[in-house]
Design an enzyme around this catalytic site. Structure first.
Site, PDB file in Angstrom:
ATOM      1  N   GLY A 308      19.616 -72.166  15.786  1.00 41.21           N
ATOM      2  CA  GLY A 308      18.974 -71.284  14.810  1.00 41.21           C
ATOM      3  C   GLY A 308      17.996 -70.328  15.455  1.00 41.21           C
ATOM      4  O   GLY A 308      17.931 -69.145  15.107  1.00 41.21           O
ATOM      5  N   ASP A 309      17.233 -70.831  16.436  1.00 46.48           N
ATOM      6  CA  ASP A 309      16.290 -69.973  17.167  1.00 46.48           C
ATOM      7  C   ASP A 309      17.046 -68.889  17.928  1.00 46.48           C
ATOM      8  O   ASP A 309      16.620 -67.724  17.976  1.00 46.48           O
ATOM      9  CB  ASP A 309      15.482 -70.806  18.169  1.00 46.48           C
ATOM     10  CG  ASP A 309      14.692 -71.921  17.509  1.00 46.48           C
ATOM     11  OD1 ASP A 309      14.382 -71.803  16.308  1.00 46.48           O
ATOM     12  OD2 ASP A 309      14.392 -72.909  18.203  1.00 46.48           O
ATOM     13  N   ALA A 310      18.170 -69.268  18.539  1.00 48.60           N
ATOM     14  CA  ALA A 310      18.967 -68.311  19.301  1.00 48.60           C
ATOM     15  C   ALA A 310      19.558 -67.241  18.387  1.00 48.60           C
ATOM     16  O   ALA A 310      19.615 -66.063  18.745  1.00 48.60           O
ATOM     17  CB  ALA A 310      20.076 -69.027  20.062  1.00 48.60           C
TER      18      ALA A 310
END
Length: 354
Positions: A308-310
């Site tokens: 999700g961060d990526a």
């Protein structure tokens, strides 16, 4: 466009302590016993993120002593900023603010940021150790237990120092994960008001269900300024449930979030909801669009930690270049696809995104 310092992230820098298990290792009966011990003894659920309580503190030593662990400079916002920097391939395009301890892990954090091309301005707490995050990976799925430690000690006084506030003034885009709401809502408010007053772009993430449940007041205060809101389908459903919307339709929820009041009408709020292997939902000005993700064969899945961060990092890398929403989502999907084929939120030397 001049890219130096164009994107600023502010959040909780954590050193990830990641234990990754492959399918062959899962066949050993004794490991199942350990995994179930983690799930139940520590009240940890797969595909979830929680803050460490006293009962979780032994987990970090237990992971380090019983498993082959990998240490990665992490924290949700820092992950996204690092990925955006990697995608942009322009040294100094991104900056990051957060609190670390004055210790060896803190030094490692600063080195990692510098090596990745991110301009890190850390507040160093002399009495509290650098924050850590236990990353329990089972069959490619992960659960996070964050012991914030120094990350929990960030003070707005550090933000107000001229050399740090200069990063805010230079940035045209600011991204803060929802986790930072538990640490310094005052800092978020200072930055959000500056962004709104100067026609910049402010972005946040729902980040975790517990943020939606237990930090609603500060979340709503910040949400007034948010131009882009990210989250996944579970977080979106929790956000709706807390507000009594009586729907679990993610598309409907995304549209309702976009329509919530804003302090500035210069930008319409755009809501971006990821759904794992299902299409990404984007709600924009009363309209909803779906974008397919990159299908990855299960045998290539290594670790969903940081996916999700990526996605956010890839998305931001195109947004700061004023690319279309379609290109932003495509870049987000590309970055997430790269990360889940590797251990932790790591990436090759250069991207091959076109």
């Amino acid at each position: 466009m001049a890219y130096e310092g164009i994107l600023l992230g502010m959040g909780n820098p954590l050193l990830d302590i990641s234990a990754v298990v492959d399918e062959e290792f899962l066949e050993n009966y004794w490991f199942f016993d350990l995994i179930y011990a983690y799930i139940f003894r520590y009240d940890v659920k797969l595909n979830n993120a929680i803050l460490a309580e006293e009962k979780h503190l032994p987990m970090y030593d237990e992971l380090a002593t019983k498993y082959n662990v990998e240490y990665i400079a992490g924290g949700a916002t820092q992950n996204s900023i690092r990925v955006a920097q990697w995608m942009l391939q322009t040294p100094g395009a991104t900056s990051y603010i957060g609190c670390i301890g004055k210790d060896k892990f803190g030094e490692e954090m600063k080195k990692k940021a510098k090596d990745s091309g991110v301009n890190g301005h850390y507040y160093e707490d002399e009495t509290t150790p650098t924050g850590t995050c236990a990353v329990c990976v089972v069959g490619g799925e992960r659960s996070l237990v964050a012991n914030l430690s120094a990350a929990n000690c960030y003070k707005s006084e550090h933000l107000k120092k001229p050399e740090n506030w200069a990063l805010v003034e230079k940035a045209k885009y600011v991204y803060i994960a929802g986790f930072f709401l538990t640490v310094s809502p005052e800092s978020i408010q200072l930055v959000a008001e500056h962004v709104a007053a100067n026609n910049k772009v402010f972005m946040m993430n729902l980040s975790a269900t517990f943020i939606c449940e237990f930090f609603r007041d500060v979340q709503e205060k910040a949400l007034l300024y948010v131009d882009y809101l990210f989250g996944n389908e579970t977080e979106a459903k929790t956000f709706a449930k807390v507000r009594g919307w009586e729907t679990e339709n993610v598309e409907e929820i995304a549209l309702k979030i976009s329509a919530l009041p804003k302090a500035s009408e210069t930008h319409k709020r755009i809501t971006v909801i990821t759904q794992g292997c299902d299409p990404v939902i984007v709600a924009d000005d009363g309209k909803m669009k779906k974008f397919p993700v990159i299908v990855l064969p299960k045998e290539k899945l290594v670790d969903t930690n940081g996916a999700g961060d990526a996605f956010v990092g890839g998305f931001l890398s195109q947004l700061v270049q004023e690319k279309s929403i379609e290109d932003c989502v495509r870049a987000g999907c590309y970055a997430a696809n790269v990360i889940i084929q590797r251990s932790g939120c790591t990436y090759p030397e250069k991207p091959d995104f076109n």
